[in-house]
Motif scaffolding. Structure first.
Motif, PDB file in Angstrom:
ATOM      1  N   GLY A 170      48.715   7.302  27.456  1.00  0.00           N
ATOM      2  CA  GLY A 170      49.679   6.364  28.036  1.00  0.00           C
ATOM      3  C   GLY A 170      49.007   5.112  28.592  1.00  0.00           C
ATOM      4  N   PHE A 171      47.715   5.214  28.825  1.00  0.00           N
ATOM      5  CA  PHE A 171      46.930   4.052  29.283  1.00  0.00           C
ATOM      6  C   PHE A 171      46.133   3.459  28.116  1.00  0.00           C
ATOM      7  CE2 PHE A 171      48.010   6.233  33.118  1.00  0.00           C
ATOM      8  CZ  PHE A 171      48.135   5.243  34.078  1.00  0.00           C
ATOM      9  N   ASP A 172      46.539   3.825  26.909  1.00  0.00           N
ATOM     10  CA  ASP A 172      45.877   3.334  25.687  1.00  0.00           C
ATOM     11  C   ASP A 172      44.388   3.653  25.678  1.00  0.00           C
ATOM     12  OD1 ASP A 172      48.214   2.373  24.620  1.00  0.00           O
ATOM     13  OD2 ASP A 172      47.978   0.365  25.484  1.00  0.00           O
ATOM     14  N   MET A 173      44.017   4.766  26.262  1.00  0.00           N
ATOM     15  CA  MET A 173      42.599   5.146  26.219  1.00  0.00           C
ATOM     16  C   MET A 173      42.300   5.824  24.877  1.00  0.00           C
ATOM     17  SD  MET A 173      41.812   6.424  30.118  1.00  0.00           S
ATOM     18  CE  MET A 173      40.086   5.929  30.137  1.00  0.00           C
ATOM     19  N   GLU A 174      41.063   5.694  24.424  1.00  0.00           N
ATOM     20  CA  GLU A 174      40.627   6.371  23.192  1.00  0.00           C
ATOM     21  C   GLU A 174      40.057   7.723  23.620  1.00  0.00           C
ATOM     22  OE1 GLU A 174      38.306   4.093  20.145  1.00  0.00           O
ATOM     23  OE2 GLU A 174      36.776   5.561  20.702  1.00  0.00           O
ATOM     24  N   ILE A 175      40.624   8.796  23.086  1.00  0.00           N
ATOM     25  CA  ILE A 175      40.254  10.131  23.574  1.00  0.00           C
ATOM     26  C   ILE A 175      39.184  10.768  22.676  1.00  0.00           C
ATOM     27  CG2 ILE A 175      41.107  12.367  24.361  1.00  0.00           C
ATOM     28  CD1 ILE A 175      42.542   9.973  25.697  1.00  0.00           C
ATOM     29  N   HIS A 176      38.121  11.209  23.305  1.00  0.00           N
ATOM     30  CA  HIS A 176      37.077  12.001  22.640  1.00  0.00           C
ATOM     31  C   HIS A 176      37.039  13.357  23.347  1.00  0.00           C
ATOM     32  CE1 HIS A 176      35.094   8.523  20.544  1.00  0.00           C
ATOM     33  NE2 HIS A 176      35.859   7.902  21.427  1.00  0.00           N
ATOM     34  N   TYR A 177      36.657  14.400  22.621  1.00  0.00           N
ATOM     35  CA  TYR A 177      36.571  15.681  23.331  1.00  0.00           C
ATOM     36  C   TYR A 177      35.497  16.580  22.750  1.00  0.00           C
ATOM     37  CZ  TYR A 177      39.305  18.197  19.708  1.00  0.00           C
ATOM     38  OH  TYR A 177      39.748  18.772  18.542  1.00  0.00           O
ATOM     39  N   HIS A 178      34.988  17.413  23.651  1.00  0.00           N
ATOM     40  CA  HIS A 178      34.032  18.451  23.260  1.00  0.00           C
ATOM     41  C   HIS A 178      34.629  19.785  23.675  1.00  0.00           C
ATOM     42  CE1 HIS A 178      30.425  20.772  22.707  1.00  0.00           C
ATOM     43  NE2 HIS A 178      30.425  21.128  23.976  1.00  0.00           N
ATOM     44  N   ASN A 179      34.666  20.700  22.737  1.00  0.00           N
ATOM     45  CA  ASN A 179      35.291  21.999  22.961  1.00  0.00           C
ATOM     46  C   ASN A 179      34.556  22.986  22.069  1.00  0.00           C
ATOM     47  OD1 ASN A 179      37.523  23.202  24.350  1.00  0.00           O
ATOM     48  ND2 ASN A 179      38.568  23.493  22.403  1.00  0.00           N
ATOM     49  N   ARG A 180      34.645  24.280  22.407  1.00  0.00           N
ATOM     50  CA  ARG A 180      33.974  25.253  21.535  1.00  0.00           C
ATOM     51  C   ARG A 180      34.516  25.178  20.116  1.00  0.00           C
ATOM     52  NH1 ARG A 180      34.299  30.569  25.089  1.00  0.00           N
ATOM     53  NH2 ARG A 180      36.276  29.538  25.398  1.00  0.00           N
ATOM     54  N   THR A 181      35.855  25.015  20.006  1.00  0.00           N
ATOM     55  CA  THR A 181      36.447  24.923  18.673  1.00  0.00           C
ATOM     56  C   THR A 181      37.303  23.667  18.579  1.00  0.00           C
ATOM     57  OG1 THR A 181      38.277  26.273  19.463  1.00  0.00           O
ATOM     58  CG2 THR A 181      36.560  27.412  18.227  1.00  0.00           C
ATOM     59  N   ARG A 182      37.421  23.171  17.358  1.00  0.00           N
ATOM     60  CA  ARG A 182      38.259  21.986  17.135  1.00  0.00           C
ATOM     61  C   ARG A 182      39.734  22.394  17.185  1.00  0.00           C
ATOM     62  NH1 ARG A 182      37.761  17.272  12.523  1.00  0.00           N
ATOM     63  NH2 ARG A 182      39.572  16.143  13.321  1.00  0.00           N
ATOM     64  N   LEU A 183      40.558  21.549  17.790  1.00  0.00           N
ATOM     65  CA  LEU A 183      41.987  21.840  17.882  1.00  0.00           C
ATOM     66  C   LEU A 183      42.661  21.486  16.562  1.00  0.00           C
ATOM     67  CD1 LEU A 183      43.007  20.298  21.342  1.00  0.00           C
ATOM     68  CD2 LEU A 183      42.233  22.603  20.872  1.00  0.00           C
ATOM     69  N   PRO A 184      43.803  22.163  16.265  1.00  0.00           N
ATOM     70  CA  PRO A 184      44.586  21.721  15.109  1.00  0.00           C
ATOM     71  C   PRO A 184      45.125  20.312  15.356  1.00  0.00           C
ATOM     72  CG  PRO A 184      45.698  23.503  16.306  1.00  0.00           C
ATOM     73  CD  PRO A 184      44.359  23.328  16.940  1.00  0.00           C
ATOM     74  N   ALA A 185      45.440  19.616  14.266  1.00  0.00           N
ATOM     75  CA  ALA A 185      45.811  18.190  14.369  1.00  0.00           C
ATOM     76  C   ALA A 185      46.986  17.954  15.306  1.00  0.00           C
ATOM     77  CB  ALA A 185      46.112  17.644  12.982  1.00  0.00           C
ATOM     78  N   ASP A 186      47.954  18.888  15.340  1.00  0.00           N
ATOM     79  CA  ASP A 186      49.132  18.649  16.190  1.00  0.00           C
ATOM     80  C   ASP A 186      48.772  18.686  17.668  1.00  0.00           C
ATOM     81  OD1 ASP A 186      48.670  21.413  15.760  1.00  0.00           O
ATOM     82  OD2 ASP A 186      50.661  21.880  16.547  1.00  0.00           O
ATOM     83  N   LEU A 187      47.727  19.413  18.027  1.00  0.00           N
ATOM     84  CA  LEU A 187      47.291  19.423  19.426  1.00  0.00           C
ATOM     85  C   LEU A 187      46.260  18.322  19.685  1.00  0.00           C
ATOM     86  CD1 LEU A 187      46.914  23.251  20.166  1.00  0.00           C
ATOM     87  CD2 LEU A 187      48.850  21.751  20.654  1.00  0.00           C
TER      88      LEU A 187
END
Ligand code: DGY
Length: 321
Positions: A170-187
């Motif tokens: 909502g603040f037009d931020m570009e989101i990066h993430y690190h997680n054990r597993t990659r999320l499905p595209a819808d999430l």
């Protein structure tokens, strides 16, 4: 009604939650909210069928082994369960439950609040104003960091991490993430996945911690990883204090490597290091992520749901052991 199960509640809870417990159980409340030490807790638990605890009550292997035989289920009024030795609980055959989901939104709200308040020098500005030091708008005074369009790295893209990403979008931020597993595209919703955190850190203008505390995540953000962040990056933590090496964080804030930090959690709560208190570029909150009446009610009702299910002969919905 006779023969209601006996429930020991270790802390003062919102009135609606206590009313529901009193309606359905033979309940011992804690109206003064005094903290129970282990011996007091164990003595009070004698004869109780269920306990409703908070992270303030350590359920170490030793405490779990000493729980009275009468105790069959322990509901923790928290999503985090690092205070519970789950192996010991399984061995002892005690069911534990937690309160997932209901605090996602409010915790994510606090993450955004910390991010914005740190970027825009919320603490510093407010302190000057309250002290009567504001002399009027000045073009170069108290300039902060623009959030719109900047890059936010999220460590731990579970439910709260995803709720924070949603707000940051909502603040037009570009989101990066690190997680054990990659999320499905819808999430994932367009967020950029980094299997290797070391590749994500250099692109994080902001970094927000959302991983649970475990042996693997203790001091996850250490001096080496902080060094990989861009100079002036802002760190936010609403997860658990020990996922950040607090001494390394303080050193990086003092040296100017980090531009600021927004912290709701600390390594040795409720102690907050004097160095952090003294810094102007940190925004500090006393572990308030879930602290709205709506969410605290929902957490309490979730504890009740789990205890109810157990005594109805059903599987507690949020069983963690
Ligand atoms: C939780 O639910 O884990 C919150 O941090 C409160 O402890």
């Amino acid at each position: 009604m006779p023969n209601k199960p006996k429930v020991l509640v270790t802390r003062l809870l919102p009135p609606e939650v206590e009313a529901r417990l009193q309606r359905d159980y033979d309940v011992e409340l804690n109206p003064t909210d005094q903290l129970y030490d282990t011996e007091t807790l164990l003595a009070k638990a004698e004869g109780a069928d269920a306990l409703l605890i908070l992270p303030s009550e350590s359920m170490s292997a030793e405490v779990i082994q000493r729980l009275p035989e009468s105790v069959k289920i322990v509901a923790t009024f928290s999503v985090g369960f690092e205070h519970i030795d789950r192996e010991a609980a399984k061995q002892r055959g005690v069911i534990f439950s937690n309160t997932p989901e209901v605090l996602n939104d409010c915790t994510a709200d606090i993450a955004m609040m910390l991010l914005l308040a740190t970027a825009r020098r919320g603490h510093e500005c407010e302190a000057v104003l309250r002290a009567g030091g504001w002399t009027g708008m000045a073009p170069t005074w108290m300039l902060g960091t623009k959030v719109t369009g900047r890059r936010l790295g999220i460590v731990g893209m579970g439910r709260i991490g995803q709720a924070t990403a949603k707000r940051a979008r909502g603040f037009d931020m570009e989101i990066h993430y690190h997680n054990r597993t990659r999320l499905p595209a819808d999430l994932e919703q367009g967020a950029i996945y980094h299997a290797n955190a070391n590749e994500m850190l250099p692109v994080c203008d902001f970094l927000s911690m959302h991983c649970p505390l475990s042996a693997e995540t203790k001091h996850w953000l250490n001096a080496e990883r902080i060094a990989r962040l861009p100079d002036g990056a802002i760190v936010v933590n609403t997860a658990r204090g020990p996922v950040i090496d607090e001494a390394a964080l303080i050193a990086a804030l003092q040296s100017g490597k980090l531009g600021g930090a927004g912290l709701d959690v600390f390594e040795r709560e409720p102690q907050v290091p004097a160095e952090l208190i003294a810094m102007k570029n940190v925004f500090l909150m006393p572990h308030m992520g879930s602290a709205t009446l709506e969410t605290r009610n929902a957490m309490g009702f979730r504890c009740c749901d789990n205890i109810d299910a157990y005594f109805a002969g059903q599987e507690p919905p949020n069983r963690i052991t």
